[in-house]
Design a protein around this motif. Structure first.
Motif, short mmCIF file in Angstrom:
data_model
loop_
_atom_site.label_atom_id
_atom_site.label_comp_id
_atom_site.label_asym_id
_atom_site.label_seq_id
_atom_site.Cartn_x
_atom_site.Cartn_y
_atom_site.Cartn_z
N ILE A 39 0.84 -1.12 -0.12
CA ILE A 39 -0.04 -0.09 0.08
C ILE A 39 0.84 1.19 -0.08
O ILE A 39 0.33 2.28 0.35
CB ILE A 39 -0.97 -0.13 1.17
N TRP A 89 -10.66 0.46 -5.61
CA TRP A 89 -9.71 0.11 -4.45
C TRP A 89 -10.10 0.83 -3.26
O TRP A 89 -10.13 2.07 -3.22
CB TRP A 89 -8.36 0.13 -4.85
N SER A 101 -4.05 -3.74 3.95
CA SER A 101 -3.02 -4.32 2.86
C SER A 101 -3.86 -4.81 1.73
O SER A 101 -5.08 -5.10 1.80
CB SER A 101 -2.26 -5.28 3.42
N THR A 102 -3.04 -5.18 0.62
CA THR A 102 -3.50 -5.54 -0.54
C THR A 102 -3.98 -7.01 -0.26
O THR A 102 -4.42 -7.74 -0.88
CB THR A 102 -2.44 -5.66 -1.47
N GLY A 138 -8.01 -8.55 0.89
CA GLY A 138 -8.96 -8.07 0.00
C GLY A 138 -10.38 -9.01 0.04
O GLY A 138 -11.27 -8.68 -0.33
#
Ligand SMILES: NC(=O)c1ccc[n+]([C@@H]2O[C@H](COP(=O)([O-])OP(=O)(O)OC[C@H]3O[C@@H](n4cnc5c(N)ncnc54)[C@H](OP(=O)(O)O)[C@@H]3O)[C@@H](O)[C@H]2O)c1
Length: 260
Positions: free
Chosen positions: A5, A133, A238-239, A242
């Motif tokens: 991120i 996002w 964070s990615t 998700g």
């Protein structure tokens, strides 16, 4: 772990100290630029300077009451009306007895701990959805899972927010936006100091006695830290997170004993 991120922009409410500050620090460590907020300008500016110095990220500090419409407008304006990450937080309602709270007490609690986070989500989540996002983490309380008698105002307002998130998180996830709640148990902050002081007075104990008693009731045998709390928050932002949607995650050292 690289949280993926770097360069994202976060609004972190009520963050000059305590749990909000812990979240801000952990996001800054992941190279996220920040809009910080609290009412007291001096402590907020000091926090902003320390975070800039430690992590080299851009930090904008907005001294305002996030539970007021003007305060929210000032924070949103400083963020340019957009953010990739939103951490909602505000001071908790005062303790007391269910027999004493009137309409105004309930409205204040609901305004601060339910309608304020909802208004911030309504302001920032549509932009996150357009960009495909976003991450929202609401700091609520263990009281959502297991009510705390003296914190009935908190139990009430935060449960309302939890209901809103449960429905809304499922409506925005298809556009890459996750909304989750973190439920703190006892953490070593000014808020827990204040609650300890109230308990000490009610039970005729010293502060140290109250703390020892509360620590003994926690499976980990100690209060949590803002840094531990912030690390969990940053992971949810964070990615990698998700697929975590609409959850209520207890961070309480094992205090609330439930199987699920
Ligand atoms: N610590 C715990 O054990 C615990 C457990 C369960 C739930 N919680 C909840 O978690 C939240 C954070 O608690 P904490 O322990 O981090 O509290 P804290 O250490 O007292 O810190 C609160 C932070 O929020 C800011 N703040 C308070 N009211 C604000 C407002 N209206 N507008 C903008 N900023 C505001 C404070 O700065 P200013 O005073 O300068 O505004 C400070 O930076 C609270 O809602 C609390 O009830 C905490």
């Amino acid at each position: 772990m690289d949280l993926g991120i770097k360069g994202k922009r976060a609004v972190v409410c009520a963050s000059s100290r305590g749990l909000g500050r812990g979240c801000a620090e952990a996001l800054a460590e992941a190279a996220v630029d920040l809009v910080l907020n609290a009412r007291g300008a001096a402590a907020l500016q000091a926090a902003a300077a320390e975070i800039r110095e430690a992590h080299g990220v851009a930090v904008t500090a907005v001294a305002a009451d996030i539970t007021s419409e003007a305060g929210r407008a000032a924070v949103l304006e400083a963020a340019g009306g957009a953010a990739d990450i939103l951490i909602t937080n505000a001071g908790g309602p005062p303790p007391g007895s269910w027999t004493d709270w009137g309409r105004e007490d309930f409205l204040k609690a609901i305004d601060g701990n339910m309608l304020t986070p909802i208004a911030l989500m309504q302001a920032l989540v549509p932009g996150m959805m357009e960009r495909g996002w976003g991450r929202v983490v609401n700091i609520t309380s263990k009281a959502v899972k297991a009510p705390i008698g003296v914190l009935g105002l908190s139990n009430t307002a935060r449960t309302g927010l939890t209901g809103f998130v449960a429905g809304t998180a499922r409506q925005v996830a298809h556009r890459g936006v996750t909304i989750n709640n973190l439920l703190p148990g006892v953490h070593d902050t000014a808020r827990s100091d204040a609650l300890d002081a109230g308990q000490a007075e009610r039970e005729g104990l010293s502060l140290a006695e109250v703390r020892a008693k509360r620590e003994a009731a926690l499976p980990v045998g100690r209060y949590g830290t803002a840094a531990e709390f912030g690390a969990a928050c940053a992971f949810l932002c964070s990615t990698h997170a998700g697929f975590i949607v609409g959850q209520n995650i207890l961070i309480d050292g094992g205090e609330i004993a439930t199987t699920l």
